[in-house]
Design a protein around this motif. Structure first.
Motif, PDB file in Angstrom:
ATOM      1  N   SER A  18       0.830  -1.210   0.000  1.00 16.75           N
ATOM      2  CA  SER A  18       0.000   0.000   0.000  1.00 16.75           C
ATOM      3  C   SER A  18       0.864   1.260   0.000  1.00 16.75           C
ATOM      4  O   SER A  18       0.524   2.250  -0.649  1.00 16.75           O
ATOM      5  CB  SER A  18      -0.962   0.001   1.184  1.00 16.75           C
ATOM      6  N   TYR A  19       1.998   1.226   0.716  1.00 17.75           N
ATOM      7  CA  TYR A  19       2.932   2.361   0.677  1.00 17.75           C
ATOM      8  C   TYR A  19       3.563   2.484  -0.705  1.00 17.75           C
ATOM      9  O   TYR A  19       3.734   3.595  -1.234  1.00 17.75           O
ATOM     10  CB  TYR A  19       4.023   2.184   1.729  1.00 17.75           C
ATOM     11  N   LYS A  21       2.260   1.542  -3.493  1.00 18.64           N
ATOM     12  CA  LYS A  21       1.210   1.976  -4.412  1.00 18.64           C
ATOM     13  C   LYS A  21       1.040   3.496  -4.381  1.00 18.64           C
ATOM     14  O   LYS A  21       1.040   4.159  -5.425  1.00 18.64           O
ATOM     15  CB  LYS A  21      -0.104   1.300  -4.037  1.00 18.64           C
ATOM     16  N   VAL A  22       0.902   4.040  -3.190  1.00 20.08           N
ATOM     17  CA  VAL A  22       0.714   5.494  -3.064  1.00 20.08           C
ATOM     18  C   VAL A  22       1.963   6.237  -3.525  1.00 20.08           C
ATOM     19  O   VAL A  22       1.887   7.338  -4.071  1.00 20.08           O
ATOM     20  CB  VAL A  22       0.353   5.865  -1.610  1.00 20.08           C
ATOM     21  N   HIS A  23       3.131   5.611  -3.350  1.00 20.65           N
ATOM     22  CA  HIS A  23       4.400   6.237  -3.724  1.00 20.65           C
ATOM     23  C   HIS A  23       4.664   6.153  -5.225  1.00 20.65           C
ATOM     24  O   HIS A  23       5.541   6.849  -5.744  1.00 20.65           O
ATOM     25  CB  HIS A  23       5.533   5.552  -2.954  1.00 20.65           C
ATOM     26  N   GLY A  24       3.929   5.285  -5.934  1.00 24.93           N
ATOM     27  CA  GLY A  24       4.106   5.143  -7.377  1.00 24.93           C
ATOM     28  C   GLY A  24       5.184   4.144  -7.762  1.00 24.93           C
ATOM     29  O   GLY A  24       5.712   4.201  -8.879  1.00 24.93           O
ATOM     30  N   ASP A  25       5.496   3.198  -6.876  1.00 25.63           N
ATOM     31  CA  ASP A  25       6.549   2.210  -7.139  1.00 25.63           C
ATOM     32  C   ASP A  25       5.998   1.003  -7.900  1.00 25.63           C
ATOM     33  O   ASP A  25       4.852   0.598  -7.702  1.00 25.63           O
ATOM     34  CB  ASP A  25       7.168   1.731  -5.833  1.00 25.63           C
ATOM     35  N   GLU A  26       6.842   0.406  -8.716  1.00 27.58           N
ATOM     36  CA  GLU A  26       6.462  -0.801  -9.447  1.00 27.58           C
ATOM     37  C   GLU A  26       6.452  -2.005  -8.507  1.00 27.58           C
ATOM     38  O   GLU A  26       7.168  -2.035  -7.505  1.00 27.58           O
ATOM     39  CB  GLU A  26       7.446  -1.048 -10.603  1.00 27.58           C
ATOM     40  N   HIS A  87      -9.104  -1.139  -1.093  1.00 31.24           N
ATOM     41  CA  HIS A  87      -7.973  -0.921  -2.003  1.00 31.24           C
ATOM     42  C   HIS A  87      -6.917   0.042  -1.462  1.00 31.24           C
ATOM     43  O   HIS A  87      -5.881   0.232  -2.095  1.00 31.24           O
ATOM     44  CB  HIS A  87      -8.475  -0.402  -3.360  1.00 31.24           C
ATOM     45  N   HIS A  88      -7.176   0.654  -0.327  1.00 35.47           N
ATOM     46  CA  HIS A  88      -6.258   1.621   0.295  1.00 35.47           C
ATOM     47  C   HIS A  88      -5.810   2.684  -0.716  1.00 35.47           C
ATOM     48  O   HIS A  88      -4.627   2.848  -1.013  1.00 35.47           O
ATOM     49  CB  HIS A  88      -5.038   0.927   0.906  1.00 35.47           C
ATOM     50  N   GLU A  89      -6.787   3.413  -1.231  1.00 39.24           N
ATOM     51  CA  GLU A  89      -6.504   4.503  -2.167  1.00 39.24           C
ATOM     52  C   GLU A  89      -6.826   5.832  -1.497  1.00 39.24           C
ATOM     53  O   GLU A  89      -7.972   6.072  -1.105  1.00 39.24           O
ATOM     54  CB  GLU A  89      -7.303   4.308  -3.452  1.00 39.24           C
ATOM     55  N   SER A  90      -5.804   6.673  -1.379  1.00 38.69           N
ATOM     56  CA  SER A  90      -5.968   7.936  -0.669  1.00 38.69           C
ATOM     57  C   SER A  90      -6.862   8.912  -1.415  1.00 38.69           C
ATOM     58  O   SER A  90      -7.195   9.967  -0.886  1.00 38.69           O
ATOM     59  CB  SER A  90      -4.595   8.578  -0.419  1.00 38.69           C
ATOM     60  N   GLU A 268      12.328  -1.665   0.493  1.00 40.86           N
ATOM     61  CA  GLU A 268      11.573  -0.958  -0.556  1.00 40.86           C
ATOM     62  C   GLU A 268      11.008   0.369  -0.048  1.00 40.86           C
ATOM     63  O   GLU A 268      10.653   1.240  -0.840  1.00 40.86           O
ATOM     64  CB  GLU A 268      10.419  -1.825  -1.064  1.00 40.86           C
ATOM     65  N   LEU A 269      10.925   0.513   1.272  1.00 39.03           N
ATOM     66  CA  LEU A 269      10.307   1.707   1.855  1.00 39.03           C
ATOM     67  C   LEU A 269      11.330   2.638   2.494  1.00 39.03           C
ATOM     68  O   LEU A 269      10.981   3.468   3.341  1.00 39.03           O
ATOM     69  CB  LEU A 269       9.262   1.287   2.904  1.00 39.03           C
ATOM     70  N   LYS A 270      12.575   2.547   2.059  1.00 39.91           N
ATOM     71  CA  LYS A 270      13.604   3.388   2.661  1.00 39.91           C
ATOM     72  C   LYS A 270      13.385   4.875   2.375  1.00 39.91           C
ATOM     73  O   LYS A 270      13.944   5.731   3.049  1.00 39.91           O
ATOM     74  CB  LYS A 270      14.989   2.958   2.178  1.00 39.91           C
ATOM     75  N   PHE A 271      12.547   5.177   1.375  1.00 35.25           N
ATOM     76  CA  PHE A 271      12.201   6.564   1.068  1.00 35.25           C
ATOM     77  C   PHE A 271      11.380   7.210   2.180  1.00 35.25           C
ATOM     78  O   PHE A 271      11.307   8.437   2.283  1.00 35.25           O
ATOM     79  CB  PHE A 271      11.394   6.637  -0.240  1.00 35.25           C
ATOM     80  N   PHE A 272      10.735   6.380   3.008  1.00 33.16           N
ATOM     81  CA  PHE A 272       9.787   6.903   3.982  1.00 33.16           C
ATOM     82  C   PHE A 272      10.531   7.553   5.134  1.00 33.16           C
ATOM     83  O   PHE A 272      11.519   7.006   5.625  1.00 33.16           O
ATOM     84  CB  PHE A 272       8.917   5.753   4.504  1.00 33.16           C
ATOM     85  N   PRO A 273      10.090   8.738   5.579  1.00 31.47           N
ATOM     86  CA  PRO A 273      10.767   9.404   6.702  1.00 31.47           C
ATOM     87  C   PRO A 273      10.845   8.500   7.928  1.00 31.47           C
ATOM     88  O   PRO A 273       9.867   7.828   8.282  1.00 31.47           O
ATOM     89  CB  PRO A 273       9.871  10.618   6.982  1.00 31.47           C
TER      90      PRO A 273
END
Length: 324
Positions: A18-19, A21-26, A87-90, A268-273
């Motif tokens: 879900s993270y 998806k919102v971030h636009g990752d493949e 679907h966890h769509e913001s 994969e989520l290292k971009f997250f603060p």
């Protein structure tokens, strides 16, 4: 002995996909997961602290059979389950009313199949909500919504997220309501009642921000601040608790899976603060924060918290022209 104010604790069980998806990752479409790491870890820490909370489950995760035993363990260990959309769509607030109804319904069914519990509590992904959503929840006999984050910082939070993302212009446009708008800061911190266009009513329990200042202090923010200084993080939490007690605001305190794991468990989520802070330190911060809250408040799952409310909540009327 003076009776403590009640406080509700909840965790949005957003999975790895879900993270992404919102971030636009493949690759999010394959539904990569960390639930097998996050859930046992979280439940063990909560058992240690003797605290029961509410888990907002994403329907898509509940629809995957391999997750059933993990999700069922939430209920088996005495916690509450709630609906966090399918679907966890913001951009949920952009859905038609019919599509919102379907989103809520299929999530309910998936969560029931996985946990054996019917949900009657909802929080929108990315704090997304709309008039139509509130009407759907009321019609489906939900006890309350918990999607409001009353802070003036929502546009800054969204801008930072977009800056760190790989989203196209079109994707950013579809996510333009992520975290809400500046207007969110004008909503109350204390639970209030929506008076809907149908004249029916629905309870709202906002995610608490610091009274007066309306700055978030949920667990993720403490982790960000700990990157600067542990002492500053502790001071920030103590000040937040002090302001809640001073204003008689019962906190609705928010947790996320990334509050307990770092980039080693989810590269994969290292971009997250805050993902540079690893699990060992995050667990210490988690235990410290919840222990401080437990010392100051009576900590409850959100359903039990709602039961204790007096029924004298402020009423906010949604007018026909409102586009919130």
């Amino acid at each position: 002995m003076k009776k403590k104010l009640p406080a509700s604790i909840s965790l949005d069980l957003d999975d790895k996909w879900s993270y992404m998806k919102v971030h636009g990752d493949e690759g999010w479409e394959k539904f990569p997961s960390y639930l097998d790491i996050v859930l046992p870890l979280t439940l063990d820490v909560l058992d240690k602290l003797e605290i029961k909370i509410t888990f907002f489950i994403v329907g898509q995760d509940a629809a995957i059979e391999k997750n059933h035993s993990l999700l069922r363990s939430i209920v088996e260990r005495g916690h509450e389950v709630a609906n966090h959309s399918f679907h966890h769509e913001s951009w949920l607030k952009t859905y038609s009313k019919e599509k919102i109804e379907e989103e809520i319904r299929i999530a309910e069914e998936a969560i029931f199949a996985a946990t054996g519990k019917r949900t009657n509590v909802f929080r929108g992904p990315g704090f997304s909500w709309s008039n139509d959503l509130l009407e759907v929840l009321q019609n489906r006999n939900y006890i309350f919504d918990a999607s409001i984050l009353p802070t003036y910082l929502s546009p800054l939070m969204r801008r930072y997220y977009f800056w760190k993302s790989k989203l196209s212009r079109e994707q950013k446009k579809s996510r333009k309501e992520l975290f809400g708008s500046f207007k969110e800061g004008f909503y109350p911190l204390k639970p209030f009642t929506w008076k809907l266009r149908s004249e029916k009513k629905l309870l709202e329990i906002p995610v608490t921000t610091i009274p007066v200042f309306k700055i978030p202090f949920h667990q993720s923010y403490l982790i960000y601040i700990s990157n600067i200084s542990n002492g500053l993080m502790k001071m920030y939490l103590r000040f937040s608790i002090f302001m809640c007690k001073l204003t008689k605001t019962s906190p609705s305190y928010l947790l996320h899976p990334l509050d307990l794991i770092g980039s080693h468990e989810a590269p994969e989520l290292k971009f997250f603060p805050g993902m540079n802070v690893q699990s060992e330190k995050k667990i210490k911060i988690f235990e410290y924060a919840l222990s401080r809250l437990k010392k100051s408040f009576e900590l409850l799952p959100m359903g039990k918290f709602a039961e204790q409310l007096s029924g004298n909540q402020k009423e906010i009327i949604i007018k026909e022209k409102d586009k919130v």
